[in-house]
Design an enzyme around this catalytic site. Structure first.
Site, PDB file in Angstrom:
ATOM      1  N   LYS A  35       0.830  -1.216   0.000  1.00  0.00           N
ATOM      2  CA  LYS A  35       0.000   0.000   0.000  1.00  0.00           C
ATOM      3  C   LYS A  35       0.860   1.261   0.000  1.00  0.00           C
ATOM      4  O   LYS A  35       0.592   2.213  -0.725  1.00  0.00           O
ATOM      5  CB  LYS A  35      -0.936   0.021   1.229  1.00  0.00           C
ATOM      6  N   ARG A 167      -0.196  -9.287  13.200  1.00  0.00           N
ATOM      7  CA  ARG A 167      -0.769  -8.182  12.420  1.00  0.00           C
ATOM      8  C   ARG A 167      -1.654  -8.731  11.300  1.00  0.00           C
ATOM      9  O   ARG A 167      -2.708  -8.156  11.006  1.00  0.00           O
ATOM     10  CB  ARG A 167       0.360  -7.318  11.831  1.00  0.00           C
TER      11      ARG A 167
HETATM   12  P1  AMP Z   1       0.862   0.319   9.174  1.00  0.00           P
HETATM   13  O1  AMP Z   1       1.990   1.278   9.011  1.00  0.00           O
HETATM   14  O2  AMP Z   1      -0.377   0.720   8.401  1.00  0.00           O
HETATM   15  O3  AMP Z   1       1.265  -1.110   8.923  1.00  0.00           O
HETATM   16  O4  AMP Z   1       0.417   0.391  10.715  1.00  0.00           O
HETATM   17  C1  AMP Z   1       1.303   0.029  11.742  1.00  0.00           C
HETATM   18  C2  AMP Z   1       0.527  -0.112  13.038  1.00  0.00           C
HETATM   19  O5  AMP Z   1      -0.074   1.145  13.380  1.00  0.00           O
HETATM   20  C3  AMP Z   1      -0.632  -1.096  13.008  1.00  0.00           C
HETATM   21  O6  AMP Z   1      -0.206  -2.430  13.254  1.00  0.00           O
HETATM   22  C4  AMP Z   1      -1.494  -0.566  14.151  1.00  0.00           C
HETATM   23  O7  AMP Z   1      -0.943  -0.886  15.413  1.00  0.00           O
HETATM   24  C5  AMP Z   1      -1.346   0.935  13.981  1.00  0.00           C
HETATM   25  N1  AMP Z   1      -2.366   1.474  13.056  1.00  0.00           N
HETATM   26  C6  AMP Z   1      -2.132   2.073  11.856  1.00  0.00           C
HETATM   27  N2  AMP Z   1      -3.281   2.456  11.291  1.00  0.00           N
HETATM   28  C7  AMP Z   1      -4.272   2.069  12.129  1.00  0.00           C
HETATM   29  C8  AMP Z   1      -5.682   2.148  12.086  1.00  0.00           C
HETATM   30  N3  AMP Z   1      -6.329   2.698  11.047  1.00  0.00           N
HETATM   31  N4  AMP Z   1      -6.379   1.662  13.143  1.00  0.00           N
HETATM   32  C9  AMP Z   1      -5.755   1.122  14.202  1.00  0.00           C
HETATM   33  N5  AMP Z   1      -4.429   0.990  14.298  1.00  0.00           N
HETATM   34  C10 AMP Z   1      -3.678   1.463  13.273  1.00  0.00           C
END
Ligand code: AMP
Length: 210
Positions: A35, A167
């Site tokens: 993404k 995750r």
């Molecule tokens: P990402 O960078 O999108 O992989 O997000 C890393 C981590 O940030 C996730 O594993 C969650 O702990 C937190 N996180 C990011 N976006 C969200 C969201 N929309 N809702 C809840 N937690 C989030």
């Protein structure tokens, strides 16, 4: 008031949002689906603003804000942070970017409550999500990609296979059902997420332009 509620207050606002006739996209998929990489190409091609809640949260951690300190533990464990935190962040950014041609939401929404809050915020602007582009990548490929990224990214949640798989489980349980939410609105487009970066970008742009 709880600590979470206090830190969330920073991000909530009551101004009406004015963002009509814009193109808003949700770039969707499990962790490691690509993404972030694809968002870079799409923001450039369509002149959109990239909104990644993961990046926003990592910036809070880096700045050692109260919100960052509270989010850090959940993120390192591979769990989602509370809906009100990310919804507040997104609303704040929508309010502060009234001139944006549109947004690419990356890593948001991740729960039904977040998707409903996003629809609500869009409605207030007289706008709506145009498409949800859902990247489809098999689990073993996701694990390989994330652990590979962990060797250089410095992200603690990319370094342990246990956290990476956690995750993915969180995604399957709480996030993947959002495909039905957007399908019911006629907005879901499934995109094959394996192949070269260029090929995947062109599948995405075909879906957007189609
Ligand atoms: P990402 O960078 O999108 O992989 O997000 C890393 C981590 O940030 C996730 O594993 C969650 O702990 C937190 N996180 C990011 N976006 C969200 C969201 N929309 N809702 C809840 N937690 C989030």
């Amino acid at each position: 008031m709880t600590a979470w509620a206090e830190t969330c207050q920073v991000f909530t606002g009551s101004q009406p949002l004015e963002m009509k006739n814009k193109m808003h996209l949700v770039l969707f998929g499990p962790p490691g689906a690509g993404k972030g990489t694809q968002s870079q190409f799409l923001t450039e091609k369509y002149g959109l603003k990239h909104l990644s809640t993961g990046d926003l949260l990592r910036a809070e951690i880096k700045a050692k804000t109260p919100l960052g300190l509270q989010a850090q533990e959940l993120m390192s464990a591979g769990e989602l942070v509370p809906d009100e935190v990310v919804v507040g962040m997104i609303r704040n950014l929508l309010e502060n970017n009234p001139d944006a041609k549109g947004f690419i939401f990356d890593g948001f929404p991740r729960t039904r409550a977040q998707a409903e809050a996003l629809d609500e915020a869009m409605k207030e602007t007289g706008s709506e999500i145009k498409l949800m582009l859902a990247l489809d990548v098999p689990e073993e490929e996701l694990v390989t990609r994330l652990l590979g990224r962990g060797e250089t990214s410095g992200r603690p949640d990319d370094m342990s296979e246990e956290v990476v798989r956690k995750r993915i489980r969180e995604y399957e349980k709480k996030t993947a059902p959002l495909k039905d939410f957007y399908h019911a609105q006629g907005k879901l487009r499934k995109i094959h997420g394996l192949g070269s970066i260029v090929d995947i970008t062109s599948r995405l742009t075909d879906a957007i332009d189609g």
